[in-house]
Design an enzyme around this catalytic site. Structure first.
Site, mmCIF file in Angstrom:
data_model
loop_
_atom_site.group_PDB
_atom_site.id
_atom_site.type_symbol
_atom_site.label_atom_id
_atom_site.label_comp_id
_atom_site.label_asym_id
_atom_site.label_seq_id
_atom_site.Cartn_x
_atom_site.Cartn_y
_atom_site.Cartn_z
ATOM 1 N N GLY A 1 46.210 -47.079 -26.724
ATOM 2 C CA GLY A 1 46.112 -45.633 -26.222
ATOM 3 C C GLY A 1 44.539 -45.110 -26.654
ATOM 4 N N SER B 1 37.009 -38.084 -29.920
ATOM 5 C CA SER B 1 35.869 -37.460 -28.929
ATOM 6 C C SER B 1 34.508 -37.309 -29.471
ATOM 7 C CB SER B 1 36.641 -36.391 -28.240
ATOM 8 O OG SER B 1 37.789 -36.705 -27.585
ATOM 9 N N SER C 1 40.148 -35.996 -33.889
ATOM 10 C CA SER C 1 39.858 -36.269 -32.711
ATOM 11 C C SER C 1 38.637 -37.465 -32.741
ATOM 12 C CB SER C 1 39.410 -35.225 -32.009
ATOM 13 O OG SER C 1 38.937 -35.540 -30.864
ATOM 14 N N LYS D 1 46.086 -28.012 -21.982
ATOM 15 C CA LYS D 1 45.906 -28.627 -20.843
ATOM 16 C C LYS D 1 46.509 -27.567 -19.593
ATOM 17 C CE LYS D 1 45.606 -33.366 -22.382
ATOM 18 N NZ LYS D 1 45.936 -34.728 -22.225
ATOM 19 N N GLY E 1 58.812 -36.874 -21.658
ATOM 20 C CA GLY E 1 58.840 -36.042 -20.552
ATOM 21 C C GLY E 1 57.803 -35.143 -20.496
ATOM 22 N N ALA F 1 53.424 -37.407 -19.444
ATOM 23 C CA ALA F 1 54.144 -38.079 -18.538
ATOM 24 C C ALA F 1 53.845 -37.680 -16.958
ATOM 25 C CB ALA F 1 55.631 -37.879 -18.706
#
Length: 288
Positions: free
Chosen positions: A240, A18, A16, A66, A130, A134
């Site tokens: 990204g 972040s 990561s 999430k 998907g 998405a």
């Protein structure tokens, strides 16, 4: 100013960026906050969050947390409610009065990273993959003024809820298999949510490579096979990693003020420093 704690949780988490992004911003903002990372699986999230003391201000959540974070939130912003995904938890109050506010900043990350490379509208959007990202891409497409979205996935049946999501944001969503790009509108934007190491799942004609923009959500390795094809054709590509930076900026707004729409002091300078910290220029393009 007292030190408060924040972190990114997810699995895997070692890669990561972040912590670097957030620490860069807090240094510039003069905030003596700690921001770390922790390997956490979805089944463990609720117990770990319940055990955090009052020194914690909030969390960033990445895959696969999430949906679990959505369940934990006491209240959610509109984007989190629409997508069923929370990537930011902001804590307020202490002890038994603590409340968890849930936000989705991925939608803003998509829209802002595309704006940085000059893409502010798209009538038809094609999404590869998907999964959870998405859903954020569908809502971002609506914010870009899209009328229709086609989603190409390995198992379109699992992506069926995205059809209803499209209706709720005013879009027609069509589902198909990854290797089938026929019988669909020509996209002005392609959003690839598949792993960066995956070979290009679709063979696009030159007219799409040069006429449509690509957002490649995965940034390691970079460039991906599909991004390389787009770049070789001279097409517009959003990295990204730029999306990650822009969604992190909105997270920082939330951690500072619990308001994703309240700009930071000196926000342009903060954003430029965050981009530079991960090797991107002001447009989110990797610096050679």
């Amino acid at each position: 100013m007292s030190t408060e704690r924040l972190a990114v949780f997810g699995s895997p988490i070692a890669h990561s960026r972040s912590p670097l992004l957030h620490r860069t911003a807090y240094d510039l903002l003069g905030l003596s906050w700690e921001y770390g990372s922790q390997e956490v699986g979805a089944a463990d999230l609720a117990g770990i969050v319940a055990g955090l003391d009052d020194g914690w201000r909030g969390l960033s959540l990445t895959m696969p947390l999430k949906s679990a974070a959505w369940e934990l939130a006491d209240s959610r912003d509109r984007l989190a409610e629409l997508t069923g995904a929370v990537n930011t938890l902001r804590f307020t109050g202490v002890g038994p009065e603590r409340r968890l506010f849930g936000y989705n900043t991925d939608v803003a990350g998509i829209v802002r990273s595309l704006a940085a490379v000059g893409v502010s509208e798209a009538t038809h959007v094609q999404i590869l993959g998907g999964g959870a990202t998405a859903a954020s891409a569908v809502v971002a497409a609506a914010e870009l003024g899209a009328l229709s979205v086609s989603i190409l996935a390995r198992d379109p049946q699992k992506s069926a809820p995205l059809v209803d999501l499209g209706r709720r944001v005013g879009l027609t969503v069509e589902l198909g298999l990854l290797d089938d790009i026929g019988l669909r509108a020509v996209p002005q934007l392609v959003v690839n949510t598949l792993p960066g190491s995956a070979p290009a799942p679709v063979v696009y004609p030159d007219a799409v490579l040069t006429g449509a923009a690509l957002l490649a959500v995965a940034y390691e390795p970079w460039p991906s096979d599909l991004a390389s094809q787009w770049q070789a054709a001279g097409g517009t590509v959003a990295n990204g990693l730029s999306m990650l930076v822009h969604q992190a900026l909105i997270q920082i707004r939330i951690f500072v003020s619990n308001d994703p729409f309240a700009p930071l002091d000196g926000e342009d300078t903060v954003l430029d420093a965050m981009l530079a910290s991960v090797g991107l220029d002001s447009s989110g393009i990797p610096i050679a």
